[in-house]
Design a protein around this motif. Sequence first.
Motif, mmCIF file in Angstrom:
data_model
loop_
_atom_site.group_PDB
_atom_site.id
_atom_site.type_symbol
_atom_site.label_atom_id
_atom_site.label_comp_id
_atom_site.label_asym_id
_atom_site.label_seq_id
_atom_site.Cartn_x
_atom_site.Cartn_y
_atom_site.Cartn_z
ATOM 1 N N LEU A 24 -41.015 -58.931 -85.239
ATOM 2 C CA LEU A 24 -42.069 -59.384 -86.146
ATOM 3 C C LEU A 24 -41.485 -60.132 -87.343
ATOM 4 C CD1 LEU A 24 -44.398 -56.261 -86.132
ATOM 5 C CD2 LEU A 24 -45.007 -58.554 -85.348
ATOM 6 N N PHE A 25 -40.357 -59.652 -87.848
ATOM 7 C CA PHE A 25 -39.712 -60.320 -88.980
ATOM 8 C C PHE A 25 -39.327 -61.753 -88.598
ATOM 9 C CE2 PHE A 25 -35.913 -61.524 -91.361
ATOM 10 C CZ PHE A 25 -36.349 -61.338 -92.664
ATOM 11 N N LYS A 26 -38.738 -61.917 -87.424
ATOM 12 C CA LYS A 26 -38.353 -63.255 -86.973
ATOM 13 C C LYS A 26 -39.575 -64.134 -86.759
ATOM 14 C CE LYS A 26 -34.120 -61.707 -84.670
ATOM 15 N NZ LYS A 26 -33.437 -61.561 -83.361
ATOM 16 N N ALA A 27 -40.604 -63.573 -86.156
ATOM 17 C CA ALA A 27 -41.801 -64.362 -85.869
ATOM 18 C C ALA A 27 -42.503 -64.784 -87.160
ATOM 19 C CB ALA A 27 -42.752 -63.558 -84.988
ATOM 20 N N TRP A 32 -43.568 -68.824 -91.434
ATOM 21 C CA TRP A 32 -43.509 -69.293 -92.816
ATOM 22 C C TRP A 32 -42.814 -70.645 -92.897
ATOM 23 C CZ3 TRP A 32 -40.142 -70.902 -96.530
ATOM 24 C CH2 TRP A 32 -40.613 -70.910 -97.844
ATOM 25 N N LEU A 33 -41.717 -70.818 -92.170
ATOM 26 C CA LEU A 33 -40.979 -72.078 -92.206
ATOM 27 C C LEU A 33 -41.790 -73.225 -91.614
ATOM 28 C CD1 LEU A 33 -37.428 -70.832 -91.135
ATOM 29 C CD2 LEU A 33 -38.131 -71.617 -93.401
ATOM 30 N N ARG A 34 -42.656 -72.920 -90.660
ATOM 31 C CA ARG A 34 -43.464 -73.972 -90.036
ATOM 32 C C ARG A 34 -44.697 -74.317 -90.855
ATOM 33 N NH1 ARG A 34 -43.148 -71.204 -84.025
ATOM 34 N NH2 ARG A 34 -40.972 -71.782 -83.587
ATOM 35 N N ASP A 35 -45.035 -73.485 -91.803
ATOM 36 C CA ASP A 35 -46.220 -73.722 -92.634
ATOM 37 C C ASP A 35 -45.812 -74.590 -93.826
ATOM 38 O OD1 ASP A 35 -48.497 -73.689 -94.147
ATOM 39 O OD2 ASP A 35 -48.868 -71.542 -93.924
ATOM 40 N N ARG A 36 -46.113 -75.868 -93.759
ATOM 41 C CA ARG A 36 -45.687 -76.789 -94.813
ATOM 42 C C ARG A 36 -46.355 -76.486 -96.150
ATOM 43 N NH1 ARG A 36 -45.776 -82.583 -91.488
ATOM 44 N NH2 ARG A 36 -44.182 -82.006 -89.943
ATOM 45 N N SER A 37 -47.587 -76.011 -96.097
ATOM 46 C CA SER A 37 -48.273 -75.691 -97.352
ATOM 47 C C SER A 37 -47.578 -74.542 -98.072
ATOM 48 C CB SER A 37 -49.735 -75.348 -97.087
ATOM 49 O OG SER A 37 -49.847 -74.187 -96.276
ATOM 50 N N GLN A 38 -47.078 -73.554 -97.313
ATOM 51 C CA GLN A 38 -46.356 -72.441 -97.928
ATOM 52 C C GLN A 38 -45.089 -72.935 -98.602
ATOM 53 O OE1 GLN A 38 -46.949 -69.194 -98.284
ATOM 54 N NE2 GLN A 38 -47.905 -68.310 -96.475
ATOM 55 N N ILE A 39 -44.359 -73.795 -97.917
ATOM 56 C CA ILE A 39 -43.114 -74.326 -98.485
ATOM 57 C C ILE A 39 -43.411 -75.143 -99.738
ATOM 58 C CG2 ILE A 39 -41.161 -75.867 -98.061
ATOM 59 C CD1 ILE A 39 -41.287 -75.077 -95.136
ATOM 60 N N PHE A 40 -44.480 -75.937 -99.686
ATOM 61 C CA PHE A 40 -44.808 -76.782 -100.832
ATOM 62 C C PHE A 40 -45.163 -75.940 -102.053
ATOM 63 C CE2 PHE A 40 -48.007 -78.936 -103.431
ATOM 64 C CZ PHE A 40 -47.287 -80.053 -103.827
ATOM 65 N N PHE A 41 -46.100 -74.998 -101.889
ATOM 66 C CA PHE A 41 -46.565 -74.232 -103.033
ATOM 67 C C PHE A 41 -45.545 -73.207 -103.511
ATOM 68 C CE2 PHE A 41 -50.704 -75.726 -101.473
ATOM 69 C CZ PHE A 41 -51.238 -76.204 -102.653
ATOM 70 N N THR A 42 -44.688 -72.737 -102.620
ATOM 71 C CA THR A 42 -43.719 -71.714 -103.003
ATOM 72 C C THR A 42 -42.448 -72.308 -103.592
ATOM 73 O OG1 THR A 42 -44.545 -70.236 -101.282
ATOM 74 C CG2 THR A 42 -42.361 -69.770 -102.156
ATOM 75 N N ILE A 43 -41.961 -73.395 -103.009
ATOM 76 C CA ILE A 43 -40.673 -73.969 -103.419
ATOM 77 C C ILE A 43 -40.851 -75.296 -104.160
ATOM 78 C CG2 ILE A 43 -38.413 -74.756 -102.649
ATOM 79 C CD1 ILE A 43 -38.742 -71.828 -102.214
#
Length: 367
Positions: A24-27, A32-43
Motif C-alpha cells: 500500500l505504501f508503494k502504491a 502521489w507522484l503521478r498526481d500533478r496537482s499534488q506535486i504542484f500544490f505541495t512542492i
Amino acid sequence: MSLDTAEVRAERRQGTGGKAYLSLFKALGRGWLRDRSQIFFTILLPLMFMVLLASVFGSGDTAASRVVAVGDVPVLEGADPDDFAVTEAADLDAALAMLRDGDADAAVAQDGTTVRIYPSATNSTSGAIAAGNLSAMIDDVNVEVLSAAAPGEPVLTTEVEEADGGALKPIQYLAPGILAWGVAIAGVFGAAGTIVDWKRDKLLRRLRLTPASVRTFLGAKVSVNLVVAVGQTAVFLAVAALAFGLQLSAWTWFAVPLVLLGTLAFLAIGVVIGGIAQTSPAAAGLSNLVTMPMAFVSGAFYPLALSPEWVQAISYLSPMRYLNEALQSVVVYGEPPSAVLPQIGFLAAFAAIIALISWKTFKFDEL
C-alpha cells in the motif's frame, strides 16, 4: 459465499500486515507522484512563493535615496553619492510632481538655516527612509558647525553595530515560514482531498474485503505524507541555501522531526475538514479558509514582530507559528532542540487534541 469469507479472514490471520503495508505504501506513493496537482500544490507552489518573495525583498539592497533639490540647497553639497542621488527641480511644484509620479523619494528645500524635507507619499517606505537619511546628514552638519564653534567641547558620536551576528536577511525568515506553510498545505489539502475521494469511491468499505485492514491503509497513507514532508524540507532548504545564500546551522537536521510533527498536526486538521466536506471543491475551499489566514497571522510571509498586536495575539492559537519559530531557531539561529521544547510541546498537544477530535467526529459509515 461462506467459503470466500472464510478464505479472506484466514488470509488476514496469516500475518500479511507487513506485506500489505509495504504494498500500500508503494502504491500510494506512486499515486502521489503521478498526481500533478499534488506535486504542484505541495512542492512547486510554496517554492514559487519563496523564490518570488526572496527575490523581491532580497533585491532591496541599500540603494541611494532619490532626492530632488528645490533651487539652491547648500546642505546637499556634501551629500555622499552612495547615500543620495540628487537631482534638481526648478520649483517646489515640479519637485512635488516628481514625488507623485514616483520618480523621487524626497524633495528638499532650504531657506537660510531652515531645511524643509518633503518625503514621498506615493512610496511611504522609501520616503521615510530618505527623510531619515536626510535628517541624519543634517545632524552631522550641525555637529561639524558646533565643533568648529567650540573646538574644545566634546560631542557625542554614535556607532551602530549589528546584533546577533548580523541583520536578519529576508531569506532567513522566508525559508522557514514558507516551508511551514508548505507543510500545512500538504497536510491539510492532502488529507481533506483524499478523504473526500474515499467517500466518493467507497474505498474503506472495499478495504474490508481485502487482507489489508483499515488501520494498515491509514498507516501507509500517513507514512507517504511524512516521506513527502521530508522531501519537501530537503528541496526548500536546498533551494534557499544554493540560490539565496541561506546559511544552514549545525542543527538544521532537527528540522526533519519538527516537520514530521507539524505534518501530523496539519493532517489532523485535514481529517476534520474531510469529514465535514462532501465534495472536492468544498474541501479545497475549507482548506484554503484554514491555511491562508493561518499563514498571514503566523509570520510565514512577514516577520511577526512587525505585525499589529491583534495579529500577534491570534497567532498564539496557530500551529504554524510554532512550527515557523522552531524551524527558524534550529535552521537559522543554530539553537539546539532544547531551545524549541515549548514549540514542540504545543505542536504535539495540538496534534493529539485535533486527532482525537477527528477520530471522534469522523463517520466511517459515510465511506
